[in-house]
Design an enzyme around this catalytic site. Structure first.
Site, short mmCIF file in Angstrom:
data_model
loop_
_atom_site.label_atom_id
_atom_site.label_comp_id
_atom_site.label_asym_id
_atom_site.label_seq_id
_atom_site.Cartn_x
_atom_site.Cartn_y
_atom_site.Cartn_z
N LYS A 190 0.86 -1.19 0.00
CA LYS A 190 0.00 0.00 0.00
C LYS A 190 0.89 1.24 0.00
CE LYS A 190 -4.35 1.09 2.30
NZ LYS A 190 -5.08 0.87 3.54
O1 G3P Z 1 -9.12 2.22 4.42
C1 G3P Z 1 -8.83 3.52 4.86
C2 G3P Z 1 -9.36 3.75 6.22
O2 G3P Z 1 -8.66 2.96 7.15
C3 G3P Z 1 -9.44 5.16 6.64
O3 G3P Z 1 -10.61 5.26 7.33
O4 G3P Z 1 -12.23 6.21 8.88
O5 G3P Z 1 -9.78 6.72 9.14
O6 G3P Z 1 -11.08 7.69 7.26
P1 G3P Z 1 -10.94 6.54 8.20
#
Ligand code: G3P
Length: 224
Positions: free
Chosen positions: A85
């Site tokens: 990633k």
């Molecule tokens: O897959 C990306 C994710 O982990 C980010 O999520 O909720 O931190 O924006 P968030």
């Protein structure tokens, strides 16, 4: 649309793996940091790999191409099926290009616009991760952005698989599926929310209680 779970929590992954509907796991440095700080990252990644078997994205920390490539090599040495990633920054694109030449799968992350997605696709990304929740957080309609990207993908016949990420609620999953995303990567809590419905619970309760009643009646009638 495939469903991945977006977490580094081993208990959540262990349970998600039993559900039969999860085909991968995505992690990032923040998700790993939420776990016990004493954990060895390599060990945790290998544990996750063993549990899920399918796709597993592991993010690099370096922000320069050389460093990203070095980390990618290290991750691949842990298990060769890893997807690396990489953030959508210029150095990240160079790293994606190089890893793509070597046949190593990449997931380009932190994508918020169609132009970023297109650049990642052209650099050879295997996956592009579009962050829905974080777009909504800044009052940009994530569904519109995802629809635009999916439309471009169809028109231009782009090859990277689209991952809807930063999923915050079950409606995001529906929007991603309607837009045509290949994968939604879902936090454990949202995954469990998306499986629940009060009508399912009350319906099941009713079925079981009716069956019980029938059995009681039957025993009375048959004198057993
Ligand atoms: O897959 C990306 C994710 O982990 C980010 O999520 O909720 O931190 O924006 P968030």
């Amino acid at each position: 649309m495939e469903l991945y779970v977006d977490t580094a929590n081993i208990e959540h992954i262990r349970y998600a793996a039993t559900l039969g509907c999860i085909t991968g796991v995505t992690t990032n440095p923040s998700l790993l940091a939420k776990e016990d700080p004493s954990i060895d990252v390599r060990q945790r990644i290998l544990e996750i790999h063993e549990l899920i078997g399918g796709h597993l994205s592991v993010e690099v920390i370096s922000t320069v191409t050389k460093g990203m490539l070095k980390e990618a090599e290290e991750i691949i040495s842990w298990f060769p099926q890893a997807t690396i990633k990489i953030p959508i920054i210029p150095d990240g694109l160079s790293a994606v290009k190089e890893l793509s030449k070597r046949g190593i799968p990449t997931n380009v992350t932190l994508i918020f616009t169609p132009t970023q997605a297109l650049a990642a696709n052209n650099a050879g990304a295997t996956y592009v991760s579009i962050f829905m929740g974080r777009l909504d957080d800044i009052s940009q309609n994530s569904s519109d952005v995802l629809n635009d990207i999916c439309e471009i993908w169809d028109v231009q016949e782009c090859e990277s698989k689209i991952i809807a990420a930063s999923i915050r609620h079950p409606l995001h999953i529906i929007e991603a599926a309607k837009a045509g995303a290949d994968i939604a990567t879902i936090p454990y809590k949202v995954l469990m929310q998306s499986l629940k419905n009060p009508l399912t619970d009350s319906g099941l309760e009713q079925f079981l209680s009716d069956y019980d009643k029938m059995q009681t009646e039957r025993q009375k009638i048959l004198n057993i």
